[in-house]
Scaffold this motif. Structure first.
Motif, PDB file in Angstrom:
ATOM      1  N   ILE A   4       0.838  -1.203   0.000  1.00 55.78           N
ATOM      2  CA  ILE A   4       0.000   0.000   0.000  1.00 55.78           C
ATOM      3  C   ILE A   4       0.870   1.249   0.000  1.00 55.78           C
ATOM      4  O   ILE A   4       0.657   2.170  -0.794  1.00 55.78           O
ATOM      5  N   THR A   5       1.893   1.300   0.850  1.00 54.12           N
ATOM      6  CA  THR A   5       2.722   2.506   0.927  1.00 54.12           C
ATOM      7  C   THR A   5       3.461   2.763  -0.379  1.00 54.12           C
ATOM      8  O   THR A   5       3.652   3.912  -0.756  1.00 54.12           O
ATOM      9  N   ASP A   6       3.852   1.700  -1.094  1.00 52.53           N
ATOM     10  CA  ASP A   6       4.511   1.877  -2.398  1.00 52.53           C
ATOM     11  C   ASP A   6       3.588   2.589  -3.381  1.00 52.53           C
ATOM     12  O   ASP A   6       4.000   3.489  -4.113  1.00 52.53           O
ATOM     13  N   LEU A   7       2.322   2.183  -3.406  1.00 50.90           N
ATOM     14  CA  LEU A   7       1.353   2.802  -4.322  1.00 50.90           C
ATOM     15  C   LEU A   7       1.084   4.249  -3.934  1.00 50.90           C
ATOM     16  O   LEU A   7       1.070   5.137  -4.786  1.00 50.90           O
ATOM     17  N   ASP A   8       0.852   4.479  -2.649  1.00 47.59           N
ATOM     18  CA  ASP A   8       0.609   5.844  -2.187  1.00 47.59           C
ATOM     19  C   ASP A   8       1.803   6.731  -2.536  1.00 47.59           C
ATOM     20  O   ASP A   8       1.638   7.845  -3.012  1.00 47.59           O
ATOM     21  N   TRP A   9       3.023   6.219  -2.303  1.00 45.49           N
ATOM     22  CA  TRP A   9       4.231   6.983  -2.589  1.00 45.49           C
ATOM     23  C   TRP A   9       4.309   7.315  -4.083  1.00 45.49           C
ATOM     24  O   TRP A   9       4.608   8.440  -4.463  1.00 45.49           O
ATOM     25  N   TRP A  10       4.029   6.339  -4.928  1.00 52.73           N
ATOM     26  CA  TRP A  10       4.151   6.558  -6.366  1.00 52.73           C
ATOM     27  C   TRP A  10       3.201   7.659  -6.830  1.00 52.73           C
ATOM     28  O   TRP A  10       3.603   8.573  -7.557  1.00 52.73           O
ATOM     29  N   PHE A  11       1.936   7.584  -6.433  1.00 56.13           N
ATOM     30  CA  PHE A  11       0.971   8.602  -6.859  1.00 56.13           C
ATOM     31  C   PHE A  11       1.331   9.974  -6.295  1.00 56.13           C
ATOM     32  O   PHE A  11       1.155  10.992  -6.974  1.00 56.13           O
ATOM     33  N   LYS A  36       4.497  11.002  -5.402  1.00 57.72           N
ATOM     34  CA  LYS A  36       5.770  11.439  -5.992  1.00 57.72           C
ATOM     35  C   LYS A  36       5.648  11.742  -7.483  1.00 57.72           C
ATOM     36  O   LYS A  36       6.164  12.744  -7.966  1.00 57.72           O
ATOM     37  N   GLU A  37       4.986  10.868  -8.221  1.00 52.18           N
ATOM     38  CA  GLU A  37       4.973  11.007  -9.672  1.00 52.18           C
ATOM     39  C   GLU A  37       3.873  11.922 -10.202  1.00 52.18           C
ATOM     40  O   GLU A  37       4.102  12.676 -11.141  1.00 52.18           O
ATOM     41  N   LEU A  38       2.687  11.857  -9.633  1.00 48.62           N
ATOM     42  CA  LEU A  38       1.582  12.658 -10.169  1.00 48.62           C
ATOM     43  C   LEU A  38       1.340  13.937  -9.381  1.00 48.62           C
ATOM     44  O   LEU A  38       1.250  15.013  -9.961  1.00 48.62           O
ATOM     45  N   LYS A  39       1.248  13.821  -8.067  1.00 44.92           N
ATOM     46  CA  LYS A  39       0.907  15.003  -7.284  1.00 44.92           C
ATOM     47  C   LYS A  39       2.049  16.021  -7.276  1.00 44.92           C
ATOM     48  O   LYS A  39       1.838  17.199  -7.535  1.00 44.92           O
ATOM     49  N   ASN A  84       4.643  16.310  -9.321  1.00 47.39           N
ATOM     50  CA  ASN A  84       5.056  16.785 -10.643  1.00 47.39           C
ATOM     51  C   ASN A  84       3.960  17.526 -11.404  1.00 47.39           C
ATOM     52  O   ASN A  84       4.253  18.459 -12.150  1.00 47.39           O
ATOM     53  N   PHE A  85       2.709  17.103 -11.227  1.00 41.83           N
ATOM     54  CA  PHE A  85       1.625  17.654 -12.047  1.00 41.83           C
ATOM     55  C   PHE A  85       0.459  18.211 -11.242  1.00 41.83           C
ATOM     56  O   PHE A  85      -0.544  18.618 -11.801  1.00 41.83           O
ATOM     57  N   ASP A  86       0.588  18.199  -9.915  1.00 43.93           N
ATOM     58  CA  ASP A  86      -0.463  18.697  -9.025  1.00 43.93           C
ATOM     59  C   ASP A  86      -1.785  17.961  -9.247  1.00 43.93           C
ATOM     60  O   ASP A  86      -2.860  18.555  -9.198  1.00 43.93           O
ATOM     61  N   ILE A  87      -1.695  16.673  -9.517  1.00 40.37           N
ATOM     62  CA  ILE A  87      -2.886  15.839  -9.689  1.00 40.37           C
ATOM     63  C   ILE A  87      -2.912  14.839  -8.529  1.00 40.37           C
ATOM     64  O   ILE A  87      -1.991  14.045  -8.371  1.00 40.37           O
ATOM     65  N   ASP A  88      -3.958  14.930  -7.732  1.00 42.33           N
ATOM     66  CA  ASP A  88      -4.144  14.022  -6.606  1.00 42.33           C
ATOM     67  C   ASP A  88      -5.287  13.076  -6.957  1.00 42.33           C
ATOM     68  O   ASP A  88      -6.453  13.446  -6.858  1.00 42.33           O
ATOM     69  N   VAL A  89      -4.959  11.881  -7.368  1.00 45.41           N
ATOM     70  CA  VAL A  89      -5.977  10.943  -7.830  1.00 45.41           C
ATOM     71  C   VAL A  89      -6.909  10.495  -6.712  1.00 45.41           C
ATOM     72  O   VAL A  89      -7.987   9.976  -6.971  1.00 45.41           O
ATOM     73  N   PHE A  90      -6.498  10.708  -5.468  1.00 42.89           N
ATOM     74  CA  PHE A  90      -7.332  10.304  -4.344  1.00 42.89           C
ATOM     75  C   PHE A  90      -8.288  11.402  -3.896  1.00 42.89           C
ATOM     76  O   PHE A  90      -9.330  11.112  -3.331  1.00 42.89           O
ATOM     77  N   GLU A  91      -7.948  12.647  -4.154  1.00 38.07           N
ATOM     78  CA  GLU A  91      -8.750  13.751  -3.637  1.00 38.07           C
ATOM     79  C   GLU A  91      -9.415  14.600  -4.717  1.00 38.07           C
ATOM     80  O   GLU A  91     -10.434  15.218  -4.469  1.00 38.07           O
ATOM     81  N   ASP A  92      -8.822  14.676  -5.907  1.00 41.49           N
ATOM     82  CA  ASP A  92      -9.367  15.554  -6.943  1.00 41.49           C
ATOM     83  C   ASP A  92     -10.786  15.145  -7.319  1.00 41.49           C
ATOM     84  O   ASP A  92     -11.064  13.972  -7.566  1.00 41.49           O
ATOM     85  N   ASP A  93     -11.659  16.119  -7.363  1.00 40.72           N
ATOM     86  CA  ASP A  93     -13.052  15.862  -7.714  1.00 40.72           C
ATOM     87  C   ASP A  93     -13.279  15.833  -9.222  1.00 40.72           C
ATOM     88  O   ASP A  93     -14.350  15.463  -9.674  1.00 40.72           O
ATOM     89  N   ASP A  94     -12.284  16.228 -10.011  1.00 39.04           N
ATOM     90  CA  ASP A  94     -12.471  16.284 -11.459  1.00 39.04           C
ATOM     91  C   ASP A  94     -12.143  14.960 -12.150  1.00 39.04           C
ATOM     92  O   ASP A  94     -11.854  14.909 -13.331  1.00 39.04           O
ATOM     93  N   LEU A  95     -12.245  13.886 -11.390  1.00 39.04           N
ATOM     94  CA  LEU A  95     -12.066  12.548 -11.948  1.00 39.04           C
ATOM     95  C   LEU A  95     -13.224  12.239 -12.896  1.00 39.04           C
ATOM     96  O   LEU A  95     -14.374  12.467 -12.581  1.00 39.04           O
ATOM     97  N   ILE A  96     -12.900  11.759 -14.058  1.00 40.72           N
ATOM     98  CA  ILE A  96     -13.913  11.368 -15.050  1.00 40.72           C
ATOM     99  C   ILE A  96     -13.768   9.869 -15.282  1.00 40.72           C
ATOM    100  O   ILE A  96     -12.669   9.377 -15.538  1.00 40.72           O
ATOM    101  N   ARG A  97     -14.862   9.153 -15.192  1.00 38.74           N
ATOM    102  CA  ARG A  97     -14.840   7.709 -15.419  1.00 38.74           C
ATOM    103  C   ARG A  97     -15.442   7.437 -16.790  1.00 38.74           C
ATOM    104  O   ARG A  97     -16.569   7.803 -17.061  1.00 38.74           O
TER     105      ARG A  97
END
Length: 193
Positions: free
Chosen positions: A82-89, A91-94, A96-109
């Motif tokens: 779990i910590t590896d996945l949290d770290w990756w998102f 480190k790599e997305l939040k 570098n790109f200010d995208i928080d896949v866990f909190e951002d409400d602009d997620l489109i499915r």
């Protein structure tokens, strides 16, 4: 640093390629489209451990399966899957790109994949389990590319460690606590609810 201080003592090729690409790419003035492939955390951790056995064992081809399974079990008990996945998102997305896949409400499915858009960045998230079925549809809908054929590579069953890997997948006992912790993680709640 982790790779250079490991038993591997070297940087993997994909990190070298990434460094070269990063130095040449103009992030501020180009549209960036990232495709992130997801895998269920426990299976991903087992696969990643086998992929990186040379970071843990000097003679990884001759390493006893019991030692490998102990390494995996210990990591799972510590919650590394779990910590590896949290770290990756993080480190790599939040970062570098200010995208928080866990909190951002602009997620489109869309049709079994997710899309995050922010400024000049688009992040597409696809589950590996659904990749063969979804990728051609995804390429058509999002990238405007028709008739895409997905070629498989980097498959565990084709690796030198495939026999041990299959033994681990078939015989490693996962405790209810490990499974419960994975299910309750923000990663699983977001993408595997």
């Amino acid at each position: 640093k982790i790779n250079l201080t490991s038993k591997r003592k070297s940087k993997p090729l994909h990190l070298i390629d990434s460094d070269l690409f990063t130095k040449k790419f103009d992030y501020a003035n180009n549209k960036i489209q990232l495709i992130v492939l997801l895998r269920e955390p426990i299976s991903r951790y087992i696969s990643a451990t086998y992929q990186n056995l040379n970071m843990h064992f000097d003679n990884f081809d001759k390493t006893n399966i019991d030692d490998i399974n102990k390494l995996i079990s210990d990591g799972l008990k510590k919650g590394e899957h779990i910590t590896d996945l949290d770290w990756w998102f993080e480190k790599e997305l939040k970062s570098n790109f200010d995208i928080d896949v866990f909190e951002d409400d602009d997620l489109i499915r869309n049709d079994h994949y997710w899309v995050f858009r922010k400024a000049n960045v688009e992040v597409y998230i696809i589950k590996m389990k659904e990749l063969n079925d979804i990728f051609p549809i995804f390429c058509k809908n999002e990238l405007g590319i028709n008739n895409v054929e997905l070629l498989q590579s980097n498959i565990g069953t084709n690796k030198s460690y495939s026999e041990k890997y299959n033994q681990t997948k078939n015989n490693l006992l996962i405790s209810e606590e490990i499974s419960k912790n994975a299910k309750e993680s923000k990663f699983c709640k977001r993408f595997y609810s």
